[in-house]
Design a protein around this motif. Structure first.
Motif, PDB file in Angstrom:
ATOM      1  N   ILE A 230       1.621   6.031  -3.628  1.00 48.80           N
ATOM      2  CA  ILE A 230       2.275   4.908  -4.299  1.00 48.80           C
ATOM      3  C   ILE A 230       3.627   5.388  -4.795  1.00 48.80           C
ATOM      4  O   ILE A 230       3.720   6.419  -5.476  1.00 48.80           O
ATOM      5  N   PHE A 231       4.692   4.661  -4.446  1.00 46.80           N
ATOM      6  CA  PHE A 231       6.032   5.047  -4.868  1.00 46.80           C
ATOM      7  C   PHE A 231       6.868   3.784  -5.087  1.00 46.80           C
ATOM      8  O   PHE A 231       6.516   2.701  -4.638  1.00 46.80           O
ATOM      9  N   ARG A 232       7.980   3.944  -5.783  1.00 41.98           N
ATOM     10  CA  ARG A 232       8.879   2.817  -6.046  1.00 41.98           C
ATOM     11  C   ARG A 232      10.003   2.817  -5.019  1.00 41.98           C
ATOM     12  O   ARG A 232      10.660   3.841  -4.812  1.00 41.98           O
ATOM     13  N   ASP A 233      10.224   1.671  -4.382  1.00 44.27           N
ATOM     14  CA  ASP A 233      11.271   1.583  -3.374  1.00 44.27           C
ATOM     15  C   ASP A 233      12.594   1.200  -4.041  1.00 44.27           C
ATOM     16  O   ASP A 233      12.641   0.896  -5.242  1.00 44.27           O
ATOM     17  N   PRO A 234      13.713   1.239  -3.296  1.00 39.54           N
ATOM     18  CA  PRO A 234      15.014   0.940  -3.915  1.00 39.54           C
ATOM     19  C   PRO A 234      15.140  -0.478  -4.460  1.00 39.54           C
ATOM     20  O   PRO A 234      16.072  -0.766  -5.201  1.00 39.54           O
ATOM     21  N   PHE A 235      14.218  -1.372  -4.094  1.00 39.69           N
ATOM     22  CA  PHE A 235      14.254  -2.735  -4.613  1.00 39.69           C
ATOM     23  C   PHE A 235      13.485  -2.852  -5.928  1.00 39.69           C
ATOM     24  O   PHE A 235      13.355  -3.947  -6.474  1.00 39.69           O
ATOM     25  N   GLY A 236      12.940  -1.733  -6.435  1.00 38.62           N
ATOM     26  CA  GLY A 236      12.204  -1.746  -7.697  1.00 38.62           C
ATOM     27  C   GLY A 236      10.741  -2.085  -7.552  1.00 38.62           C
ATOM     28  O   GLY A 236      10.034  -2.209  -8.553  1.00 38.62           O
ATOM     29  N   ARG A 237      10.252  -2.234  -6.308  1.00 41.53           N
ATOM     30  CA  ARG A 237       8.850  -2.588  -6.088  1.00 41.53           C
ATOM     31  C   ARG A 237       8.008  -1.324  -5.938  1.00 41.53           C
ATOM     32  O   ARG A 237       8.484  -0.281  -5.493  1.00 41.53           O
ATOM     33  N   TRP A 238       6.725  -1.439  -6.310  1.00 43.17           N
ATOM     34  CA  TRP A 238       5.787  -0.346  -6.087  1.00 43.17           C
ATOM     35  C   TRP A 238       5.117  -0.550  -4.739  1.00 43.17           C
ATOM     36  O   TRP A 238       4.514  -1.593  -4.490  1.00 43.17           O
ATOM     37  N   ILE A 239       5.235   0.452  -3.868  1.00 41.82           N
ATOM     38  CA  ILE A 239       4.706   0.375  -2.510  1.00 41.82           C
ATOM     39  C   ILE A 239       3.491   1.297  -2.392  1.00 41.82           C
ATOM     40  O   ILE A 239       3.571   2.473  -2.768  1.00 41.82           O
ATOM     41  N   VAL A 240       2.376   0.775  -1.898  1.00 43.23           N
ATOM     42  CA  VAL A 240       1.228   1.621  -1.578  1.00 43.23           C
ATOM     43  C   VAL A 240       1.240   1.827  -0.070  1.00 43.23           C
ATOM     44  O   VAL A 240       1.352   0.885   0.707  1.00 43.23           O
ATOM     45  N   GLU A 241       1.152   3.088   0.342  1.00 46.00           N
ATOM     46  CA  GLU A 241       1.229   3.457   1.752  1.00 46.00           C
ATOM     47  C   GLU A 241      -0.020   4.241   2.143  1.00 46.00           C
ATOM     48  O   GLU A 241      -0.376   5.230   1.490  1.00 46.00           O
ATOM     49  N   ASP A 242      -0.689   3.788   3.179  1.00 46.63           N
ATOM     50  CA  ASP A 242      -1.850   4.503   3.716  1.00 46.63           C
ATOM     51  C   ASP A 242      -1.348   5.742   4.469  1.00 46.63           C
ATOM     52  O   ASP A 242      -0.490   5.639   5.340  1.00 46.63           O
ATOM     53  N   LEU A 243      -1.866   6.909   4.139  1.00 45.13           N
ATOM     54  CA  LEU A 243      -1.430   8.156   4.763  1.00 45.13           C
ATOM     55  C   LEU A 243      -2.317   8.532   5.951  1.00 45.13           C
ATOM     56  O   LEU A 243      -2.597   9.698   6.183  1.00 45.13           O
ATOM     57  N   GLY A 244      -2.729   7.520   6.704  1.00 48.36           N
ATOM     58  CA  GLY A 244      -3.562   7.790   7.878  1.00 48.36           C
ATOM     59  C   GLY A 244      -5.004   8.074   7.515  1.00 48.36           C
ATOM     60  O   GLY A 244      -5.682   8.846   8.198  1.00 48.36           O
ATOM     61  N   SER A 245      -5.492   7.426   6.456  1.00 45.57           N
ATOM     62  CA  SER A 245      -6.867   7.660   6.007  1.00 45.57           C
ATOM     63  C   SER A 245      -7.866   7.097   7.007  1.00 45.57           C
ATOM     64  O   SER A 245      -7.537   6.255   7.842  1.00 45.57           O
ATOM     65  N   THR A 246      -9.115   7.566   6.901  1.00 41.32           N
ATOM     66  CA  THR A 246     -10.172   7.099   7.804  1.00 41.32           C
ATOM     67  C   THR A 246     -10.636   5.694   7.447  1.00 41.32           C
ATOM     68  O   THR A 246     -10.799   4.838   8.328  1.00 41.32           O
ATOM     69  N   ASN A 247     -10.822   5.426   6.160  1.00 39.76           N
ATOM     70  CA  ASN A 247     -11.403   4.153   5.738  1.00 39.76           C
ATOM     71  C   ASN A 247     -10.387   3.154   5.195  1.00 39.76           C
ATOM     72  O   ASN A 247     -10.743   2.028   4.871  1.00 39.76           O
ATOM     73  N   GLY A 248      -9.154   3.566   5.072  1.00 39.32           N
ATOM     74  CA  GLY A 248      -8.081   2.640   4.767  1.00 39.32           C
ATOM     75  C   GLY A 248      -7.926   2.253   3.311  1.00 39.32           C
ATOM     76  O   GLY A 248      -8.689   2.642   2.433  1.00 39.32           O
ATOM     77  N   VAL A 249      -6.893   1.437   3.082  1.00 39.20           N
ATOM     78  CA  VAL A 249      -6.572   0.851   1.775  1.00 39.20           C
ATOM     79  C   VAL A 249      -6.683  -0.656   1.922  1.00 39.20           C
ATOM     80  O   VAL A 249      -6.127  -1.243   2.853  1.00 39.20           O
ATOM     81  N   ARG A 250      -7.414  -1.301   1.000  1.00 37.11           N
ATOM     82  CA  ARG A 250      -7.635  -2.745   1.096  1.00 37.11           C
ATOM     83  C   ARG A 250      -7.023  -3.462  -0.110  1.00 37.11           C
ATOM     84  O   ARG A 250      -7.197  -3.044  -1.245  1.00 37.11           O
ATOM     85  N   ILE A 251      -6.304  -4.527   0.200  1.00 35.00           N
ATOM     86  CA  ILE A 251      -5.743  -5.411  -0.825  1.00 35.00           C
ATOM     87  C   ILE A 251      -6.003  -6.842  -0.388  1.00 35.00           C
ATOM     88  O   ILE A 251      -5.669  -7.217   0.741  1.00 35.00           O
ATOM     89  N   GLY A 252      -6.600  -7.625  -1.262  1.00 42.02           N
ATOM     90  CA  GLY A 252      -6.886  -9.015  -0.918  1.00 42.02           C
ATOM     91  C   GLY A 252      -7.813  -9.166   0.265  1.00 42.02           C
ATOM     92  O   GLY A 252      -7.707 -10.133   1.029  1.00 42.02           O
ATOM     93  N   GLY A 253      -8.731  -8.220   0.437  1.00 45.63           N
ATOM     94  CA  GLY A 253      -9.692  -8.295   1.526  1.00 45.63           C
ATOM     95  C   GLY A 253      -9.151  -7.850   2.867  1.00 45.63           C
ATOM     96  O   GLY A 253      -9.859  -7.910   3.873  1.00 45.63           O
TER      97      GLY A 253
END
Length: 555
Positions: free
Chosen positions: A48-71
Motif C-alpha cells: 500500500i502506497f500513496r500515489d502522486p494524486f494523493g490516493r492510497w493504492i493497494v497493489e497485489d505483489l503476485g500473491s497466490t490468493n490475491g487481494v479482494r475489494i468489494g468481492g
C-alpha cells in the motif's frame, strides 16, 4: 492531523498500523511492515502506497490468493477512506481523517467583530460529565437542530444553518445573536477584531446599525474557550447596570453568553458564540450549546469526507478513461506481422504515463516502429506522448526519410512542448525480406540486438540529442538484422530501476541476463525483461514508466 492508519482485524482482534506514503509491505514474512500469519497469505502479498494524486493504492505483489475489494480480486486499486480489503482471513480497513477549515459564509467574509475587555467575574467553564440531563424541551430543540443539519449538503451552508437554528424561533427567545468565530491559535495574542464565519440575528427587530461590525465580544469568554478548549458561559445578571459589553443589544438588560469550540484545525479554533437574554436555565443551555457544537463538528466532518469521496470518484473515473485512451495507442499486435515476431509491454508508473511505442506497416512492405520516453510521468507526460504519437504518424504518412520525419516532429514539439520537457526516441524502418534496419536514435537508451546463440550487442552509439524543439540535423544509421536475431528496445523505467539497497539495474545487468537465459521468442524475451525488472525492485514501487519492445526477424 492524525496519520493514516490501517486497521487489521481477524477473529475479533484488531491492530492498527501507521501507513508509510512510500510503501507499506503486507505479507507472511515477519520482516514485512504488516505481518499476517495465515495460510492464505503469501510471503510478500501486497503493498500500500500513496500515489502522486494523493490516493492510497493497494497493489497485489503476485500473491497466490490475491487481494479482494468489494468481492472482486484486484491487482492495483485506489482505496477510499473507510474502505476494506481482504487478504485471506484478514480484513484491512483504511482510516484517514480529512480535515480542513471551512470557508467563511460569503455574507460574513468581510465582517469583523470588536473584542473588548470586560469584567468577567461570572465566567463559568462547562464541566465534562457533569451528570446533568437535558430537559424534554432542550432535547427536542437539540433533535430539531440535528435534523436540520442533516439536510445540509453544502459545507458552505453548515455554519449559517447552525446560526439560524440558535437565533431563530421562539425557543431561543427574542434578541438572540448567534455567530461562528475563528480564533487564533493558543499562544497568539487575541486581536481586537476577529473573523466572522457566519452570523444570524434573532427574530426581534433591532436598530439598523446592529450587525457584526458592532458586535461586542467578551475577551474573557474567548480566552477561556481557547485555554480550556471547552464550553464557557458568562452572565451579567447580578449587576444589570454593569456594562459588560457582551451584546449588540441593550446592555442595560441582563444578558448571557455561551461559547463552545466546534473544531481546531490548522492552529485555528472555530467557536460557536451565542449572546441571548439571561435565563434561569443557563447551565442547561450551556450543555445544549456544547451538544450542538459537537453535532456541527460531526456534520462538518461528514460533509468534508463526502466531498473527498466525490472528488476521488471523479478523479478515478477520469484516470480510468485516460488510461483506456492511452492503452488504445499502444499496439496490441494480435495479428501476425509478415516476417517478424514483435511484442510490446507497456506499464505506466501511474494510471497514465509518458512512454511511447508504436508499430505501423507501410505500403511498401516495410515496418515502421518507434519507442520513446517523454521526460517525467503522469498526466502532463501522457499529453505530450499523445502529441508525439500523432505527429510521427502524420509525418510517416507523407515521408519515410527518417531524418525529415524527426525534423518535422522536432518543429512540432518546438511549438507545443513546455520548455522544461524533452523526449527521447528510437525511430526505425525494418524490411522483413532483407533484414535491413534503418533507424535514428534521438538521445534514447541504446537498443540491443540479441542473437539466439552468440549473445547480445549494442545497436549503434548515442550520437543525436533528444527531441526538445532545438534544431538539429538528425543522422540516420543502418544495420542488418539477421534471421533469428531480435531487436530489443527499453525505456529508462527498466535500466534505471533501483533495488532496496539503492543500486541501479543498468543495461549491463540486462545484457548478462539475456545472454544467460537465451530466450528464443520475442514473447519470452519481453517477459524475461519485465520479470527481472520487477524482481530487481523488490518491494519498492515502480517509479517510472516501463516499456519493453522486441522485434525478431523470422526470416
Amino acid at each position: 492531523m492524525p496519520k493514516p492508519t490501517l486497521t487489521v482485524t481477524r477473529r475479533g482482534e484488531t491492530a492498527q498500523i501507521t501507513l508509510d506514503p512510500k510503501g507499506t509491505i503486507i505479507g507472511r514474512t515477519p520482516s514485512c511492515d504488516v505481518f499476517l500469519d495465515g495460510p492464505q497469505v503469501s510471503r510478500r502479498h501486497a503493498r500500500i502506497f500513496r500515489d502522486p494524486f494523493g490516493r492510497w493504492i493497494v497493489e497485489d505483489l503476485g500473491s497466490t490468493n490475491g487481494v479482494r475489494i468489494g468481492g472482486k480480486r484486484v491487482t492495483a486499486h485506489a482505496m477510499l477512506p473507510g474502505q476494506t480489503l481482504y487478504i485471506g482471513a484478514f480484513s484491512l480497513s483504511l482510516e484517514e481523517e480529512y480535515d480542513r477549515p471551512i470557508a467563511a459564509d460569503s455574507t460574513a467574509s468581510s465582517a469583523r467583530t470588536n473584542v473588548y475587555e470586560s469584567a468577567d467575574a461570572n465566567v463559568m467553564l462547562g464541566a465534562e460529565g457533569s451528570g446533568r440531563s437535558l430537559s424534554h424541551e432542550r432535547l427536542r430543540q437539540l433533535n430539531t437542530v440535528i435534523d436540520r443539519l442533516a439536510l445540509v449538503t453544502d459545507e458552505a451552508e453548515l455554519y449559517p444553518e447552525a446560526c439560524r437554528c440558535l437565533a431563530d424561533g421562539p425557543q431561543n427567545g427574542p434578541q438572540t445573536f448567534a455567530t461562528v468565530l475563528r480564533l487564533p491559535a493558543d499562544g497568539e495574542g487575541m486581536p481586537g477584531s476577529l473573523q466572522i464565519l457566519s452570523y444570524q440575528l434573532g427574530s426581534e427587530e433591532v436598530d439598523d446599525d446592529v450587525g457584526p461590525a458592532n458586535l461586542h465580544l467578551s475577551r474573557g469568554v474567548l480566552e477561556a474557550v481557547r485555554l480550556s478548549e471547552g464550553p464557557v458561559m458568562a452572565a451579567n445578571a447580578e449587576d444589570s447596570e454593569q456594562d459588560l459589553q457582551l451584546t449588540v443589544f441593550d446592555n442595560r438588560r441582563p444578558r448571557s453568553v455561551f461559547a463552545s469550540p466546534i473544531t481546531n484545525v490548522a492552529s485555528k479554533m472555530d467557536v460557536l458564540y451565542i449572546d441571548s437574554p439571561f435565563g434561569a436555565d443557563g447551565e442547561e443551555k450551556l450543555d445544549l450549546v456544547r451538544a450542538i457544537a459537537r453535532e456541527v463538528d460531526s456534520a462538518r466532518k461528514g460533509l468534508l469526507l463526502s466531498n473527498v469521496l466525490a472528488e476521488r470518484h471523479a478523479l478515478d473515473g477520469e484516470l480510468d478513461r485516460a488510461r483506456a485512451i492511452q492503452s488504445k495507442l499502444t499496439p496490441k499486435l494480435t495479428d501476425k506481422l509478415p516476417g517478424v515476431d514483435a511484442v510490446v509491454h507497456y506499464e505506466p508508473a501511474m494510471w497514465v504515463g509518458g512512454d511511447y511505442c508504436d508499430i505501423l506497416p507501410l505500403s511498401d512492405g516495410r515496418l515502421a516502429f518507434a519507442v520513446g520516453d517523454v521526460s517525467g510521468n503522469g498526466l502532463h507526460a501522457a499529453l505530450v506522448m499523445m502529441s508525439l504519437h500523432a505527429s510521427i504518424r502524420t509525418a510517416l504518412s507523407f515521408c519515410t526519410e527518417l531524418w525529415k520525419v524527426l525534423a518535422h516532429v522536432n518543429e512540432h514539439l518546438d511549438q507545443h512542448l513546455p520548455q522544461d520537457m524533452f523526449a527521447t526516441l528510437v525511430l526505425g524502418l525494418f524490411e522483413p525480406s532483407t533484414g535491413h534496419l534503418e533507424y535514428v536514435n534521438a538521445g534514447h537508451i541504446v537498443p540491443t540486438i540479441v542473437h539466439p546463440s552468440s549473445g547480445a550487442r549494442p545497436l549503434g552509439e548515442p550520437r543525436n540529442p533528444p527531441l526538445c524543439g532545438i534544431h538539429h540535423d538528425y543522422k540516420t544509421e543502418s544495420e542488418v538484422l539477421e534471421p533469428g536475431e531480435t531487436l530489443l528496445v527499453v525505456t529508462d523505467g527498466v535500466v534505471e530501476a533501483k533495488s532496496a539497497e539503492g543500486e541501479e539495474m543498468g543495461m549491463s545487468f540486462l545484457t548478462r541476463l539475456v545472454e544467460e537465459r537465451k530466450p528464443q521468442t520475442s514473447r519470452r524475451l519481453v517477459d524475461l525483461v519485465v520479470e527481472a525488472t520487477s524482481e530487481f525492485r523488490g518491494h519498492l514501487p515502480q517509479q517510472d514508466d516501463v516499456t519493453v519492445f522486441a522485434l525478431r526477424n523470422d526470416g
